[in-house]
Design a protein around this motif. Structure first.
Motif, PDB file in Angstrom:
ATOM      1  N   TYR A  95       4.625  -0.759  -9.423  1.00 20.74           N
ATOM      2  CA  TYR A  95       5.020  -1.448  -8.188  1.00 20.74           C
ATOM      3  C   TYR A  95       4.362  -2.809  -8.008  1.00 20.74           C
ATOM      4  N   LEU A  96       3.135  -2.992  -8.506  1.00 21.62           N
ATOM      5  CA  LEU A  96       2.408  -4.226  -8.222  1.00 21.62           C
ATOM      6  C   LEU A  96       1.927  -4.960  -9.469  1.00 21.62           C
ATOM      7  N   GLY A  97       2.319  -4.494 -10.641  1.00 20.27           N
ATOM      8  CA  GLY A  97       1.849  -5.090 -11.885  1.00 20.27           C
ATOM      9  C   GLY A  97       2.146  -6.566 -12.019  1.00 20.27           C
ATOM     10  N   ASP A  98       3.306  -6.998 -11.563  1.00 18.46           N
ATOM     11  CA  ASP A  98       3.654  -8.419 -11.620  1.00 18.46           C
ATOM     12  C   ASP A  98       3.156  -9.184 -10.405  1.00 18.46           C
ATOM     13  N   VAL A  99       2.873  -8.475  -9.318  1.00 17.45           N
ATOM     14  CA  VAL A  99       2.439  -9.105  -8.067  1.00 17.45           C
ATOM     15  C   VAL A  99       0.953  -9.448  -8.136  1.00 17.45           C
ATOM     16  N   LYS A 100       0.161  -8.540  -8.652  1.00 17.69           N
ATOM     17  CA  LYS A 100      -1.278  -8.691  -8.824  1.00 17.69           C
ATOM     18  C   LYS A 100      -2.001  -9.155  -7.547  1.00 17.69           C
ATOM     19  N   PRO A 101      -1.879  -8.378  -6.450  1.00 17.93           N
ATOM     20  CA  PRO A 101      -2.579  -8.763  -5.222  1.00 17.93           C
ATOM     21  C   PRO A 101      -4.079  -8.515  -5.345  1.00 17.93           C
ATOM     22  N   ALA A 102      -4.837  -9.117  -4.449  1.00 22.80           N
ATOM     23  CA  ALA A 102      -6.254  -8.778  -4.329  1.00 22.80           C
ATOM     24  C   ALA A 102      -6.314  -7.303  -3.936  1.00 22.80           C
ATOM     25  N   ALA A 103      -7.294  -6.562  -4.464  1.00 23.97           N
ATOM     26  CA  ALA A 103      -7.299  -5.118  -4.248  1.00 23.97           C
ATOM     27  C   ALA A 103      -8.704  -4.565  -4.059  1.00 23.97           C
ATOM     28  N   THR A 104      -8.758  -3.464  -3.301  1.00 27.60           N
ATOM     29  CA  THR A 104      -9.985  -2.707  -3.091  1.00 27.60           C
ATOM     30  C   THR A 104      -9.638  -1.236  -3.130  1.00 27.60           C
ATOM     31  N   MET A 105     -10.511  -0.434  -3.733  1.00 32.71           N
ATOM     32  CA  MET A 105     -10.359   1.019  -3.708  1.00 32.71           C
ATOM     33  C   MET A 105     -11.585   1.589  -3.008  1.00 32.71           C
ATOM     34  N   LEU A 106     -11.331   2.445  -2.021  1.00 32.22           N
ATOM     35  CA  LEU A 106     -12.392   3.123  -1.288  1.00 32.22           C
ATOM     36  C   LEU A 106     -12.231   4.621  -1.448  1.00 32.22           C
ATOM     37  N   SER A 107     -13.336   5.330  -1.436  1.00 32.02           N
ATOM     38  CA  SER A 107     -13.289   6.779  -1.428  1.00 32.02           C
ATOM     39  C   SER A 107     -13.755   7.234  -0.051  1.00 32.02           C
ATOM     40  N   ALA A 108     -12.865   7.938   0.647  1.00 30.55           N
ATOM     41  CA  ALA A 108     -13.164   8.400   2.006  1.00 30.55           C
ATOM     42  C   ALA A 108     -12.248   9.561   2.344  1.00 30.55           C
ATOM     43  N   GLY A 109     -12.665  10.379   3.281  1.00 27.88           N
ATOM     44  CA  GLY A 109     -11.817  11.468   3.741  1.00 27.88           C
ATOM     45  C   GLY A 109     -10.600  10.921   4.466  1.00 27.88           C
ATOM     46  N   LEU A 110      -9.484  11.631   4.345  1.00 28.38           N
ATOM     47  CA  LEU A 110      -8.258  11.242   5.040  1.00 28.38           C
ATOM     48  C   LEU A 110      -7.979  12.240   6.162  1.00 28.38           C
ATOM     49  N   ALA A 111      -7.024  11.937   7.011  1.00 27.15           N
ATOM     50  CA  ALA A 111      -6.773  12.717   8.228  1.00 27.15           C
ATOM     51  C   ALA A 111      -6.355  14.160   7.963  1.00 27.15           C
ATOM     52  N   ASN A 112      -5.752  14.413   6.807  1.00 29.96           N
ATOM     53  CA  ASN A 112      -5.254  15.740   6.484  1.00 29.96           C
ATOM     54  C   ASN A 112      -5.636  16.040   5.036  1.00 29.96           C
ATOM     55  N   GLU A 113      -6.107  17.232   4.774  1.00 28.30           N
ATOM     56  CA  GLU A 113      -6.542  17.587   3.420  1.00 28.30           C
ATOM     57  C   GLU A 113      -5.417  17.529   2.396  1.00 28.30           C
ATOM     58  N   LYS A 114      -4.158  17.590   2.840  1.00 26.69           N
ATOM     59  CA  LYS A 114      -3.017  17.485   1.924  1.00 26.69           C
ATOM     60  C   LYS A 114      -2.877  16.070   1.358  1.00 26.69           C
ATOM     61  N   MET A 115      -3.389  15.081   2.086  1.00 24.57           N
ATOM     62  CA  MET A 115      -3.272  13.680   1.679  1.00 24.57           C
ATOM     63  C   MET A 115      -4.266  13.378   0.566  1.00 24.57           C
ATOM     64  N   LYS A 116      -3.757  12.845  -0.547  1.00 24.80           N
ATOM     65  CA  LYS A 116      -4.611  12.547  -1.693  1.00 24.80           C
ATOM     66  C   LYS A 116      -4.777  11.053  -1.922  1.00 24.80           C
ATOM     67  N   ILE A 117      -3.972  10.245  -1.213  1.00 28.03           N
ATOM     68  CA  ILE A 117      -4.077   8.793  -1.316  1.00 28.03           C
ATOM     69  C   ILE A 117      -3.462   8.177  -0.062  1.00 28.03           C
ATOM     70  N   GLU A 118      -4.019   7.058   0.345  1.00 27.81           N
ATOM     71  CA  GLU A 118      -3.467   6.248   1.433  1.00 27.81           C
ATOM     72  C   GLU A 118      -3.531   4.805   0.966  1.00 27.81           C
ATOM     73  N   ILE A 119      -2.463   4.050   1.227  1.00 25.07           N
ATOM     74  CA  ILE A 119      -2.386   2.666   0.768  1.00 25.07           C
ATOM     75  C   ILE A 119      -2.053   1.760   1.949  1.00 25.07           C
ATOM     76  N   GLU A 120      -2.838   0.707   2.078  1.00 23.49           N
ATOM     77  CA  GLU A 120      -2.633  -0.290   3.138  1.00 23.49           C
ATOM     78  C   GLU A 120      -2.359  -1.635   2.461  1.00 23.49           C
ATOM     79  N   VAL A 121      -1.372  -2.377   2.949  1.00 22.92           N
ATOM     80  CA  VAL A 121      -1.079  -3.680   2.355  1.00 22.92           C
ATOM     81  C   VAL A 121      -0.945  -4.749   3.425  1.00 22.92           C
TER      82      VAL A 121
END
Length: 127
Positions: A95-121
């Motif tokens: 999805y972003l290979g050609d776009v190459k935006p600035a990026a950050t990855m954080l490790s934190a708990g999410l609102a529901n244990e079913k959620m394994k990733i959340e992405i903000e743009v």
């Protein structure tokens, strides 16, 4: 200066009191987006399927704002387990290979244990 609120129809937006995205002039700020399929209100147990659904949801939101994935300038990935991040890379590149935006990855708990990733743009419309 114009401000537009974008909503997906998710019950979370109404219950919590936020917008899926806020458009301010040419800027589009997309809230943290999870792998929920908003049509069925279901979420896969597979992190790759969740990551793919995140981008489907983000793409839909950006289109409502008059933008596209190619307008993304900043992305933040949030995962409860940092060790799961590398397996997501092929989907991120798709999805972003050609776009190459600035990026950050954080490790934190999410609102529901079913959620394994959340992405903000953040996107800047070039129109």
């Amino acid at each position: 200066m114009t401000k537009q609120l974008i909503n997906s129809g998710s019950v979370f937006e109404e219950q919590i009191g936020y917008s899926r995205a806020v458009v301010q002039d040419n800027w589009v700020f997309v809230s943290g987006t999870t792998g929920y399929n908003y049509d069925t209100m279901t979420i896969s147990e597979d992190i790759l399927e969740q990551t793919e659904q995140c981008f489907i949801n983000i793409k839909t939101t950006l289109e409502k704002a008059g933008a596209s994935l190619s307008d993304i300038v900043r992305v933040t990935y949030i995962l409860p387990k940092a060790s799961n991040f590398e397996c997501c890379w092929p989907v991120l590149k798709k999805y972003l290979g050609d776009v190459k935006p600035a990026a950050t990855m954080l490790s934190a708990g999410l609102a529901n244990e079913k959620m394994k990733i959340e992405i903000e743009v953040t996107a800047l419309k070039n129109r």
